[in-house]
Every structure is written in C-alpha cells, then in structure tokens.
Write an enzyme that holds these catalytic residues in place. Structure first.
Site, PDB file in Angstrom:
ATOM      1  N   SER A 370       0.830  -1.197   0.000  1.00 37.00           N
ATOM      2  CA  SER A 370       0.000   0.000   0.000  1.00 37.00           C
ATOM      3  C   SER A 370       0.871   1.255   0.000  1.00 37.00           C
ATOM      4  O   SER A 370       1.734   1.417  -0.858  1.00 37.00           O
ATOM      5  CB  SER A 370      -0.976  -0.053   1.181  1.00 37.00           C
ATOM      6  OG  SER A 370      -2.024   0.874   1.006  1.00 37.00           O
ATOM      7  N   ASP A 490      -8.584  -5.968  -5.398  1.00 35.79           N
ATOM      8  CA  ASP A 490      -8.202  -4.858  -4.531  1.00 35.79           C
ATOM      9  C   ASP A 490      -8.922  -3.599  -5.010  1.00 35.79           C
ATOM     10  O   ASP A 490      -8.550  -3.005  -6.022  1.00 35.79           O
ATOM     11  CB  ASP A 490      -6.686  -4.654  -4.579  1.00 35.79           C
ATOM     12  CG  ASP A 490      -6.193  -3.632  -3.564  1.00 35.79           C
ATOM     13  OD1 ASP A 490      -7.029  -2.891  -3.012  1.00 35.79           O
ATOM     14  OD2 ASP A 490      -4.971  -3.585  -3.325  1.00 35.79           O
ATOM     15  N   HIS A 521      -6.771  -6.202  -0.553  1.00 34.82           N
ATOM     16  CA  HIS A 521      -5.620  -5.366  -0.229  1.00 34.82           C
ATOM     17  C   HIS A 521      -4.813  -6.052   0.875  1.00 34.82           C
ATOM     18  O   HIS A 521      -4.859  -5.656   2.046  1.00 34.82           O
ATOM     19  CB  HIS A 521      -6.144  -3.999   0.231  1.00 34.82           C
ATOM     20  CG  HIS A 521      -5.134  -2.916   0.240  1.00 34.82           C
ATOM     21  ND1 HIS A 521      -4.476  -2.482  -0.884  1.00 34.82           N
ATOM     22  CD2 HIS A 521      -4.664  -2.135   1.251  1.00 34.82           C
ATOM     23  CE1 HIS A 521      -3.666  -1.499  -0.572  1.00 34.82           C
ATOM     24  NE2 HIS A 521      -3.746  -1.279   0.722  1.00 34.82           N
TER      25      HIS A 521
END
Length: 799
Positions: A370, A490, A521
């Site tokens: 991320s 995601d 994610h």
C-alpha cells in the site's frame, strides 16, 4: 490441497553433494561407508534437531511408517530395497501431511502428484538418487507453508553445527543461521535536503534499525520499509477531516488545456545543512519493538538488516506530511542514500554527531504494501544509487488514480470521503508530541488548507497537484529491478495502478516480475499454496548478496492466481496483451455478437427515494448486492445486459474497453460500470482463511499465521469481475474538460479496471451500467436520466 513452487533452483548432482556437505547433512565418507538404507537412516537422524540421543531418534523413526505395515525403524532392520513409494511415504509424513487425510497411505505417489510435489522418477534408489531426492525434499514445501529445511532450521538444526559460514546459501537461498536473540536495535536521524517545516534547517527523519550482531564484523544488505504509519496514526483527526460525499455533481466549464498547462515543474530549494562536530559508529538511542512486517522478520534470521522509517511529518521526525509528493519521496530516498554511504545521519536532533552505516554493504531493497509499496515505487523512480530492487505490493503508481478517476472524485474502496489531505492528517504523527506540534501548528494548518484547495474536489480534474504525485512520469529513471504484487480484487489500490506501472516498465526495458493474486488489499507472504517467501529469498540473495543463483531466469515473468480452481497459480510470459479481442454489443438487455438492428434507446434514472438513499449510504454492501440482482429493486436505476449461458469457458485477460453513445438529461453526468459473473458456484474467497498454524521465521524467533484462499462454504449467484467510472465531461482525458449539454449524445470510450478472470461454462457475463457508486463516487442523488443508444454501444474484451 496443492503446493505451487516457483523458486526451486534446478541443481546437478555434483552441486547437490557439495550443498548437502555444506549444510552438514552428509560427509564425503558417508558415501563410501554407507549402504543406501544406512544413508537413509543417517539422513533421517538429522530430522529431529531437538533430539540428542539415539534411543530418542529410534523412537521418532518408529513412529514413521515406511511400507504399509512397518515403521521406518522396523523396515530398516529388514534391509529391503528402497523404492520411490517408500521414500515418498516417509517424505509426506516428514512434511506434516496427514495420512488418509492429505495423502493416501497405500498410494503415496498418486498423492504426491495431487499435491503438486515433484518426485524422483526412478523406481529404486541408489545412493546418488537418494541424495538427489533428499535434496529436493529439503527444498519442498510442507503442509505448514515452509520448506523442509526451513522447518528444520526453526527447530534449531543449524544451531547444532559449529563454524557454519554466514551467510549460508542452500539452493540459491540464504539460510536462517544468524542469531536473532542478539539483534541490535538502533535509532538514527537522517538529514534530508529540504526544510518543509520552515525552521531554518533541513528536516531530520527518524529511522529504526534492526540488524544482526554479526553485522558489527561483516557488512550485510538491507531491507528498508518506508511506512508513514510506523510512528502511529491520528485516526480521530483523520475521521474529523473526512469529506462529505453526499454532494451533487456540478457542471464544469469546457477547457482547452493540454498537458503542458498542468505539468508540474519541480522547484525545490536545498535547505541549510547541519555542521557535524564529530563522527561515531555507535547509536545513542534504541527502541523495544517496531511495527514490523513479517517478511522482514524472516530475513533478519538470514543475514539481512531491516530499516523502518515513517518519514517527514512523523513522530520524532521533522517536516510536514505531504502525501506522496517530491518532498516525501526525497525524504524516503535519503534513507537509501545514508545506507549507501552518500548522506549524513546523526545520533540525535541536537548534538550534530554523525553516525555511519558501517555495517551496510550498500545494497538495499525496499519492501511493503500500500502506502509502503507506493513509496518504494516512488523512490525507485529517482534512480538512487544503492537501491537494487523493490518489492512493491498493492502500490500506487499515480495518486490521481487512487483518489480520482477520469475526471471524477472516486474514493478508494471502503473509504468514502478520504482524500490526500485526510491521509496527510492521519499520518502526521508529529501531532502526538504536543509541544513539538504546537511549534508548527499554524504552519501545518495553513499547509493542510492549501492541500485541500489544490487537490480540487470540485472538478475532479488532473492538475499540477496530482502531476507532482504521478510516478509513471519518471519510470525511465529507474535503475532497480522491480517485483510487483497486486490483488485483482483490490478496490482500495485498484489493479490499474500495477497495470500502468507494469506496461511502463516494459516500455522502458526495465527488468520486472509481476505476481497477481485473487485477493483484496493484503500481503501474500504467508500463503500455503505459493512459495512467495522462497521466491523473495532467491531474488534478494541474487540482488543483494550477488549470488549467482539464476533468480532472474527461474522466476516467471508473470504469475497469476486462478479464480476458479483453488490453490492454482499460472506462470505466464505477459499480462494484458493484445491476444484476442471479442466485441459484445448491447442489444435488448443482452450482450450479443450482433449489434442492435434498430436505433433502440434505453434509459435509467439516478435518483432514489430519500429513505432508500439513506439506507444505502449506511449499508454499501446491501447496495452492491441489490445492484447485481437480476430482479433488482434498482431496476430503474441501472441498465443490465447479459450473455446467453456460456457453452465454453472464457478468460478475460487485462483491460476491458467500453464504448457508449449516451446522453444525460442535465449538463452533467457520470457513468459507472460493472462486469459481473452470473452463475451459482462455490467461489474463491477474496479474503484468505487463517489456517491456525504458525510459520516460524527462525529458531526462537517470530512467526506468521499461515493462511490460504479457500472456496466459499455456500453457493453464490454472482461475482464482481471489474468496474470503472468516468465523468461525461472528461471524455478526452482527465485534465481536459469537454462541453456537455442536456440531452446531448456523446461518444464515450474508457477502460475498466484490468483483471484476469475465468468465467466457467454455463455462467453468464453481465454488464451493469449505472451512475452513482455508493462505495466510491460522490452521491448527489440527482434526478438525472441517462439515455443509451444500444446500436452504437459495445464491450471489447481481451480473451
């Protein structure tokens, strides 16, 4: 259960012997003095590192079944020929597979094939074949998600061997021979080039270092994770700043802008630097426990140092949090420069005593998911010396595509109302140190107000603010090799982020590998079905220790997880390439290969009755479900098109293009689209199931929780494949505003999020066209009717 291993290095027999000798499984004399069965017993005796007496070892062997009736100990006493059936029956038990649950005791070779484990094909074993098979077994994954040799290492196998070299490599991978009970923990403050908090000196950023004690005497490579979350977050303040998304879409005046008009031009000015008063090799600050990444923990036992830094604007660092712009990137890059020996760091904020990274071999990899992977990508685009590779997981390559889409304000899935300023507030952990924060409070609040204005939630257009946060522009500068990981489900950091980076890297001939999974994610380093950690061990040993292990040739260019068959991963040469394109036309609520014969117009309205609207804003998952139902309460708020039941399976591989001829009853409009797989099926869960087994990273060291993507326990009628959004006034691109009049038909071409998705026989492919996306777009609940010309609209699929 199926094990997929991509990181095994094919090895000739001479190398097998040398490596088995190196890790003390055999000595040269063993081959001369032992029979085949004596050699097998010798190898088996090494498999219980916690056992020190022969009587205890015999007890262990007496609990392992050799043939269908006799234990290993009993079978060895009969001195019968060793067959591959006996060897692999023993091997499956050593790998913790359960008899008659995971494997067939009577037919172990059939089970080995089903589990996708490789075998030696010879029906009987001589000593050379036995050693080749044993070598392969040591490198085979067990039921608990680690290779057999890693399992033995976590039980203390290497601790019992004197004078092992450090690092130690086996099958091209670094072994867990470093002492994790004596790890050193140090804090340094690295000087950046810029003064974002206007105090007259370049910002210092805190870095936390964990390194083996052995690195005092030998240099080691580094895994560096740049995490703005590392020093804590301001969840309350972030929630307070979150934007209201229940606002109307407004008309934008047409523009004649081209890219040159909104291109960000860097104008950074180097700040005044500190004057060192001395140099030391000893840190004066330490810490107790970091916000760790379990992949980094794994490599700490294998001869790598780990560095964490939260960057500018974080607690005990200086500067402002700028959410991904060149200041934040420069600060993250400064850590690499210090580790490479090109930048100063200090033991604290005030004494100006420099500290050197004398223990670093100057080779660095960046890791993380991320925002962490985003900064790894950003730092790579600077071309900084010393950064040999990055592993970017679920990373952003352009912040515009994270918070916007085709001229629309579009939130990352699950976070309506978040924006760049909200994320800055959430990660500005200097706020936690009240006296420090008070000194910069006024400056910070002014900066946050400016950021709110510059990010421009009013138009949703691409502008200089977003151009400054677009790393794709600088891909040509990358010198590091890139390994990318992304989830095809995601909806936080959407798949286009990795797709755009992947194609940009290939266009610029930058070496890269791509792994796509069917999850959301998430991290995938603790999956049972794929040897992700082994792949990275092979990769890091190659890139950071200069080991000639052929990692670049062994690892596939692209690995993609299957969405239908559990625990199945495909190796491919490429992704999202122009293989075969199929056009499906919108025709009388169907998707067909023939366009509509008449100029049929179909319409939907975006307005909902206020109580229903309020219900969906509070329960987005209900809205998602209702939107997809064939008989839906939203039937007047969407258009729905379906293929006939498929007579053969199809696989969508990459981006799907949609062409629409459409009109809005107002001079504004947005279009959202979903592709859906319809058909009752047990589908793969997007969130992995925790299997309740710890994966040990080393002896007496940290562990991770084994997990796997499993099938849903009940039949489901549909599954989202992909989606996309666009503002009708950004038909040309994200920065150019096109004119739009009420009831004006316009031609719209845009791509949905890329994917890899198999649709089985008997299922239907569905296309849903609607406007407000309750989970992502703004929600104005406007009384707008959209009219579609079916004959001039089609879907273009890459098959």
């Amino acid at each position: 259960m199926k094990i997929n291993q991509f990181a095994f290095k094919p090895t000739n027999h001479t190398t097998v012997l040398n490596e088995l000798i190196r890790i003390n499984f055999i000595e040269n004399t063993d081959l001369k003095t032992y029979s085949v069965n004596q050699l097998l017993q010798h190898l088996l005796n090494k498999c219980w590192p916690t056992t020190s007496t022969q009587s205890s070892l015999d007890y262990k062997l007496n609990n392992i079944l050799a043939d269908t009736q006799l234990s290993v100990l009993e079978w060895l006493q009969k001195d019968e020929p060793l067959t591959n059936e006996i060897f692999y029956r023993i091997a499956l038990q050593l790998l913790h597979f359960l008899p008659n649950v995971d494997f067939d005791v009577i037919n172990p070779l059939m089970s080995v094939k089903k589990l996708n484990l490789t075998t030696i094909t010879s029906s009987t074993f001589d000593k050379n074949i036995l050693l080749d098979a044993w070598y392969r077994l040591l490198n085979t994954h067990n039921k608990h998600g680690q290779t057999f040799i890693d399992d033995l290492a976590s039980q203390g196998y290497y601790q019992k061997i004197a004078n092992l070299p450090k690092p130690l490599f086996f099958n091209g991978k670094s072994q867990a021979v470093f002492n994790t009970t004596t790890l050193l923990r140090e804090v340094v403050y690295i000087e950046t080039d810029y003064d974002t908090d206007k105090d007259g000196l370049a910002d210092l950023i805190k870095a936390e270092i964990i390194r083996p004690l052995e690195s005092n005497d030998q240099q080691v490579p580094i895994l560096y994770t740049s995490s703005p979350y590392n020093q804590g977050t301001n969840d309350f303040e972030g929630e307070r700043l979150t934007h209201n998304v229940d606002v109307e879409l407004t008309h934008k005046a047409a523009t004649t802008d081209n890219y040159r008009d909104i291109h960000h031009v860097s104008n950074l000015k180097v700040a005044q630097k500190r004057v060192p008063v001395g140099t030391t090799f000893n840190a004066t600050e330490s810490f107790t426990r970091e916000r760790n990444y379990t992949l980094n923990d794994y490599f700490l036992a294998r001869g790598f140092a780990v560095v964490y830094s939260a960057g500018i604007g974080s607690s005990e660092s200086e500067g402002l949090q700028t959410t991904g712009d060149e200041y934040e990137v420069a600060a993250a890059t400064a850590v690499v420069e210090w580790l490479h020996g090109d930048r100063p760091a200090f033991v604290d904020h005030t004494t100006n005593i420099r500290i050197e990274a004398f223990w670093s071999n100057g080779k660095i990899a960046m890791t993380g998911r991320s925002y962490l992977g985003t900064l790894a990508t950003a730092v790579a685009t600077t071309g900084v010396a010393g950064l040999e590779t990055i592993v970017s997981e679920a990373a952003i390559s352009s912040w515009y595509d994270y918070y916007r889409s085709n001229g629309l304000v579009v939130a990352p899935g699950g976070f309506p109302g978040e924006d760049a300023d909200v994320l800055a507030e959430e990660t500005f952990s200097r706020r936690k140190n009240l006296a420090d924060f008070n000194r910069i409070k006024s400056l910070y609040e002014t900066y946050l107000t400016t950021m709110n204005y510059d990010q421009d939630r009013n138009t949703g257009n691409y502008n200089q603010f977003w151009d400054a946060r677009n790393y794709l522009k600088n891909v040509k500068n990358i010198k590091a090799d890139i390994l990318m990981v992304h989830g095809l489900n995601d909806w936080n950091v959407k798949p286009e982020q990795v797709n755009n980076l992947y194609h940009a890297l290939n266009k610029n001939n930058i070496n890269n590998k791509l792994i796509l999974h069917q999850g959301q994610h998430i991290y995938i380093n603790a999956m049972r079905s794929i040897d992700f950690t082994d792949m990275l061990n092979l990769w890091f040993s190659y890139k950071l220790y200069n080991l000639a292990n052929d990692a670049d040739k062994i690892l596939p260019n692209v690995i993609i997880q299957d969405n239908v068959t559990p625990e199945t991963w495909h190796s491919l040469n490429d992704w999202d390439i122009q293989t075969k394109t199929t056009k499906l036309f919108l025709n009388q609520h169907k998707l067909t290969k023939v366009s509509a014969a008449t100029k049929n117009l179909v319409s939907f309205n975006d307005h909902l009755e206020p109580t229903i609207f309020a219900q969906y804003t509070k329960n987005i998952s209900k809205w998602e479900n209702d939107l997809k139902l064939k008989t839906s309460p939203l039937i007047t708020n969407r258009l729905h098109f379906l293929t006939e039941n498929l007579t053969h399976p199809i696989t969508i591989n990459g981006r799907t293009k949609l062409h629409l001829k459409i009109a809005s009853s107002h001079n504004v409009g947005l279009i959202s689209v979903q592709l859906v797989d319809y058909g009752m099926a047990y589908r793969l869960n997007e969130k992995p199931t925790f299997l309740g087994v710890p994966i040990e990273s080393g002896v007496h060291w940290r562990s991770d929780a084994l997990n796997e993507f499993t099938l849903n326990s009940h039949l489901t009628p549909f599954k989202l494949i992909t989606k996309g959004h666009i503002n009708l006034q950004n038909r040309s691109n994200a920065w150019h505003v096109d004119s739009l009049a009420a009831n004006q038909f316009v031609d719209l071409d845009f791509y949905l999020q890329p994917t890899y998705f198999k649709i089985p026989v008997g299922h239907q492919l569905g296309l849903i066209i609607y406007a407000t996306d309750f989970g992502m777009t703004i929600r104005g609940n406007q009384d707008i009717t959209y009219t579609l010309a079916e004959a001039d609209s089609y879907l273009e699929l890459k098959i």
